[in-house]
Design a protein around this motif. Structure first.
Motif, mmCIF file in Angstrom:
data_model
loop_
_atom_site.group_PDB
_atom_site.id
_atom_site.type_symbol
_atom_site.label_atom_id
_atom_site.label_comp_id
_atom_site.label_asym_id
_atom_site.label_seq_id
_atom_site.Cartn_x
_atom_site.Cartn_y
_atom_site.Cartn_z
ATOM 1 N N UNK A 70 31.677 75.269 -22.521
ATOM 2 C CA UNK A 70 32.388 74.355 -23.423
ATOM 3 C C UNK A 70 33.743 73.928 -22.859
ATOM 4 N N UNK A 71 34.334 74.709 -21.957
ATOM 5 C CA UNK A 71 35.614 74.309 -21.380
ATOM 6 C C UNK A 71 35.452 73.111 -20.445
ATOM 7 N N UNK A 72 34.192 72.776 -20.097
ATOM 8 C CA UNK A 72 33.902 71.581 -19.306
ATOM 9 C C UNK A 72 33.309 70.492 -20.198
ATOM 10 N N UNK A 73 32.246 70.852 -20.945
ATOM 11 C CA UNK A 73 31.513 69.845 -21.713
ATOM 12 C C UNK A 73 32.225 69.424 -22.987
ATOM 13 N N UNK A 74 33.052 70.297 -23.548
ATOM 14 C CA UNK A 74 33.853 69.951 -24.727
ATOM 15 C C UNK A 74 35.328 70.236 -24.440
ATOM 16 N N UNK A 75 35.795 69.825 -23.272
ATOM 17 C CA UNK A 75 37.136 70.192 -22.815
ATOM 18 C C UNK A 75 38.227 69.723 -23.768
ATOM 19 N N UNK A 76 38.093 68.516 -24.319
ATOM 20 C CA UNK A 76 39.134 67.996 -25.206
ATOM 21 C C UNK A 76 39.261 68.840 -26.468
ATOM 22 N N UNK A 77 38.122 69.178 -27.075
ATOM 23 C CA UNK A 77 38.151 69.986 -28.296
ATOM 24 C C UNK A 77 38.634 71.400 -28.023
ATOM 25 N N UNK A 78 38.152 71.984 -26.927
ATOM 26 C CA UNK A 78 38.558 73.347 -26.595
ATOM 27 C C UNK A 78 40.059 73.400 -26.319
ATOM 28 N N UNK A 79 40.574 72.416 -25.591
ATOM 29 C CA UNK A 79 42.013 72.371 -25.318
ATOM 30 C C UNK A 79 42.813 72.262 -26.610
ATOM 31 N N UNK A 80 42.346 71.435 -27.550
ATOM 32 C CA UNK A 80 43.050 71.282 -28.825
ATOM 33 C C UNK A 80 43.049 72.595 -29.603
ATOM 34 N N UNK A 81 41.919 73.308 -29.606
ATOM 35 C CA UNK A 81 41.854 74.592 -30.311
ATOM 36 C C UNK A 81 42.771 75.616 -29.654
ATOM 37 N N UNK A 82 42.780 75.642 -28.335
ATOM 38 C CA UNK A 82 43.633 76.585 -27.618
ATOM 39 C C UNK A 82 45.110 76.299 -27.901
ATOM 40 N N UNK A 83 45.493 75.021 -27.823
ATOM 41 C CA UNK A 83 46.891 74.654 -28.029
ATOM 42 C C UNK A 83 47.343 74.973 -29.451
ATOM 43 N N UNK A 84 46.482 74.681 -30.427
ATOM 44 C CA UNK A 84 46.829 74.971 -31.825
ATOM 45 C C UNK A 84 47.047 76.471 -32.021
ATOM 46 N N UNK A 85 46.175 77.282 -31.449
ATOM 47 C CA UNK A 85 46.286 78.735 -31.563
ATOM 48 C C UNK A 85 47.531 79.246 -30.843
ATOM 49 N N UNK A 86 47.719 78.815 -29.605
ATOM 50 C CA UNK A 86 48.827 79.330 -28.794
ATOM 51 C C UNK A 86 50.178 78.872 -29.329
ATOM 52 N N UNK A 87 50.235 77.671 -29.875
ATOM 53 C CA UNK A 87 51.495 77.202 -30.456
ATOM 54 C C UNK A 87 51.924 78.090 -31.621
ATOM 55 N N UNK A 88 50.958 78.689 -32.300
ATOM 56 C CA UNK A 88 51.273 79.557 -33.435
ATOM 57 C C UNK A 88 51.628 80.979 -33.021
ATOM 58 N N UNK A 89 50.965 81.508 -32.009
ATOM 59 C CA UNK A 89 51.110 82.941 -31.712
ATOM 60 C C UNK A 89 52.037 83.239 -30.538
ATOM 61 N N UNK A 90 52.290 82.253 -29.669
ATOM 62 C CA UNK A 90 53.192 82.484 -28.538
ATOM 63 C C UNK A 90 54.535 81.855 -28.875
#
Length: 270
Positions: A236-256
């Motif tokens: 999914x980090x290749x085939x759904x890269x845009x969505x995965x990046x958005x989920x990662x950024x949303x999570x990391x912006x909250x916890x880091x």
């Protein structure tokens, strides 16, 4: 070992320095697998990737080598700046998980596990599970080829794809299949409850081979968020890269936490 700094668009973030990400690929893959995700994470993140011992590089061997967690600890010590976030895919996700479960330094502020290899607690390591896992390794290699081909995969004949998979499997390092089985059967369950690092687990509902809904068993992690998406694939980090990046950024912006302004530019070294 040499970490490569992946290209990201745009200038540095307005406030503070970028979060530093170290990304670890899966079996028979390479550090370049993270390029699409790094671009979509954007300038708020500085992403490093490394070719692990379980890559498809000729001459690699896992026989008598350090375990994934031990290798990762040594690799992290070679990153040219402190790492804030660890990201792992498939077998690389298990290396990240094992490292966190040991509680050994270097520590990180958060982690993301994409399609990790997990055996549910109620599944005994019987011969059928072992046979299915061996077959799944071939399927994962095939899925990786399709993910990289993108739309071109629809025009590749089945027999040609099978030949490509055979050649890719020949590049799988010696001992890799046994190591995958070992880590699948020895998921460090007692230690998982002690992992306090915030973790995002992303997997696909229909990815039934090495990950998928099995990722739910990682809910034992006290600071984990497990998200199983119906349309995510194993890559999914290749085939759904845009969505995965958005989920990662949303999570990391909250916890880091927000980071202080960047210091001098650092160069990647071996």
């Amino acid at each position: 070992m040499t970490w490569r700094l992946l290209a990201t668009p745009g200038a540095a973030p307005e406030h503070g320095r970028p979060r530093v990400v170290a990304a670890v690929h899966g079996l028979a893959d390479h550090g370049s697998t993270w390029q699409d995700l790094a671009v979509r994470l954007g300038p708020g993140y500085r992403c490093y990737a490394v070719d692990a011992p379980w890559s498809g590089d000729p001459g690699r061997s896992l026989v008598d080598s350090a375990g994934p967690a031990q290798w990762l600890r040594r690799a992290l010590a070679a990153v040219p700046e402190p790492v804030d976030v660890l990201v792992g895919h498939s077998f690389g996700a298990n290396a990240v998980l094992d490292h966190l479960a040991t509680g050994a330094p270097p520590t990180v502020s958060a982690a993301v596990l994409l399609a990790p290899l997990v055996r549910p607690a109620d599944q005994a390591p019987h011969p059928v599970l072992i046979a299915r896992t061996r077959a799944a390794i071939r399927q994962v290699v095939a899925d990786g080829l399709r993910a990289r081909l993108g739309p071109r995969a629809a025009h590749v004949a089945d027999d040609l794809l099978a030949t490509m998979v055979d050649k890719a499997l020949q590049r799988v390092p010696d001992g890799a299949a046994d190591l995958v089985l070992d880590r699948l059967l020895a998921t460090p369950r007692p230690a998982l409850g002690q992992v306090r690092t915030p973790i995002l687990v992303l997997a696909g509902r229909d990815d039934q081979r090495l990950a998928g809904v099995r990722a739910n068993s990682l809910a034992v992690l006290p600071a984990a968020q497990v998200r199983v998406r119906p349309h995510y694939g194993h890559f999914c980090h290749i085939t759904q890269a845009t969505e995965v990046a958005a989920e990662c950024a949303e999570f990391l912006d909250r916890v880091v936490p927000a980071l202080s302004p960047a210091g001098p530019t650092l160069e990647v070294s071996a």
